[in-house]
Scaffold this motif. Sequence first.
Motif, mmCIF file in Angstrom:
data_model
loop_
_atom_site.group_PDB
_atom_site.id
_atom_site.type_symbol
_atom_site.label_atom_id
_atom_site.label_comp_id
_atom_site.label_asym_id
_atom_site.label_seq_id
_atom_site.Cartn_x
_atom_site.Cartn_y
_atom_site.Cartn_z
ATOM 1 N N ILE A 220 0.826 -1.205 0.000
ATOM 2 C CA ILE A 220 0.000 0.000 0.000
ATOM 3 C C ILE A 220 0.865 1.261 0.000
ATOM 4 O O ILE A 220 0.549 2.247 -0.669
ATOM 5 C CB ILE A 220 -0.947 -0.028 1.200
ATOM 6 N N ALA A 221 1.977 1.241 0.734
ATOM 7 C CA ALA A 221 2.875 2.404 0.763
ATOM 8 C C ALA A 221 3.461 2.684 -0.607
ATOM 9 O O ALA A 221 3.732 3.833 -0.968
ATOM 10 C CB ALA A 221 3.977 2.188 1.779
ATOM 11 N N ASP A 222 3.659 1.621 -1.401
ATOM 12 C CA ASP A 222 4.216 1.779 -2.757
ATOM 13 C C ASP A 222 3.157 2.152 -3.779
ATOM 14 O O ASP A 222 3.496 2.438 -4.943
ATOM 15 C CB ASP A 222 4.903 0.487 -3.192
ATOM 16 N N ASP A 223 1.891 2.132 -3.392
ATOM 17 C CA ASP A 223 0.805 2.423 -4.320
ATOM 18 C C ASP A 223 0.633 3.949 -4.430
ATOM 19 O O ASP A 223 0.279 4.608 -3.437
ATOM 20 C CB ASP A 223 -0.496 1.802 -3.819
ATOM 21 N N PRO A 224 0.858 4.533 -5.596
ATOM 22 C CA PRO A 224 0.728 5.990 -5.743
ATOM 23 C C PRO A 224 -0.702 6.483 -5.528
ATOM 24 O O PRO A 224 -0.923 7.674 -5.300
ATOM 25 C CB PRO A 224 1.203 6.265 -7.162
ATOM 26 N N ASN A 225 -1.683 5.591 -5.607
ATOM 27 C CA ASN A 225 -3.079 5.987 -5.444
ATOM 28 C C ASN A 225 -3.585 5.767 -4.022
ATOM 29 O O ASN A 225 -4.791 5.773 -3.786
ATOM 30 C CB ASN A 225 -3.956 5.179 -6.405
ATOM 31 N N ARG A 226 -2.663 5.562 -3.087
ATOM 32 C CA ARG A 226 -3.100 5.298 -1.717
ATOM 33 C C ARG A 226 -3.859 6.468 -1.112
ATOM 34 O O ARG A 226 -4.653 6.339 -0.245
ATOM 35 C CB ARG A 226 -1.898 4.963 -0.822
#
Length: 299
Positions: free
Chosen positions: A293-299
């Motif tokens: 989730i931390a690596d997801d730019p859309n978090r």
Amino acid sequence: MELRHLRYFLALAEELSFTRAAERVGIAQPPFSQQIQALEQEIGVRLVDRTPRRVVLTEAGTVLAERVRFILSRIGDAVVVTQQVGRGLSGHVCVGFTESGCFHPAVTRTLLEFRQAYPALHVTLQENKSTNLVAMIREGTVDAAFIRPPFEADEVVAYTPLLHEKMVVAVPRGHRLASRKATTLAGLSEEVFVFYHRDVRPGLTDTVIAACERSGFRPRLSQEAPQLTSTLNLVAAGLGISIVPESLKHLRTNDIVYLRLTGDAPQAALGLASRADGRSAAVGNFIAVALRIADDPNR
């Protein structure tokens, strides 16, 4: 008495045929018959009546078959539960978080998606300051915790960096800067600041002070607060301005205006602390979800 003896007897009790029961457990009939006889000798009672045409359970054999069926089912359940715990699919995980961390969408989304992905896991939550959460991990009362650095990993507690969050300026709604969208740190040099106490939030306080010093001034302290939410209450009361993580922007919006920081702006780091040794599979799965989730730019 061995577990295989019980499995052999249950097969015989259900098949009522030495030939079929031996085929079911995968051994030849002569040694199978010998194992049943050895079981009868060990228990000291006759379990089956043998005739040329059929096999009939004795009363004692019927009672034993019921008990064995229960025992083997419980053993099967134990194996399944053990496998689930070993793969991190069930068990218990205690997750800690700081007051500022709980407002970040990556934290709430991690908790939500972890519960959805592992519904058999029991998750409990613990809110506290970072230093206390690290101590709880050392004691074993917390398994993983979202904390704010600084933190030095050692042989007991490991640290997994997750993300860096922008920080914003919080000013009272009637402040001279309230009509602006953004400001630089240098533009705050004449302001008085409300800080969160260093004993409570050393990482965030030191980050802000260091950034101000790089901009050519040492921030003047008006008041120290024990919690970030208390800091914002003091800002709303007009006791000064503060610099807080961006995820707190939705708090006290009737009384506070939040400004973007441009130029050399400080950032608030967020990561996960956990045991360096003996980490359970469930904790490993939790860290994996948090990293994704931390690596997801859309978090």
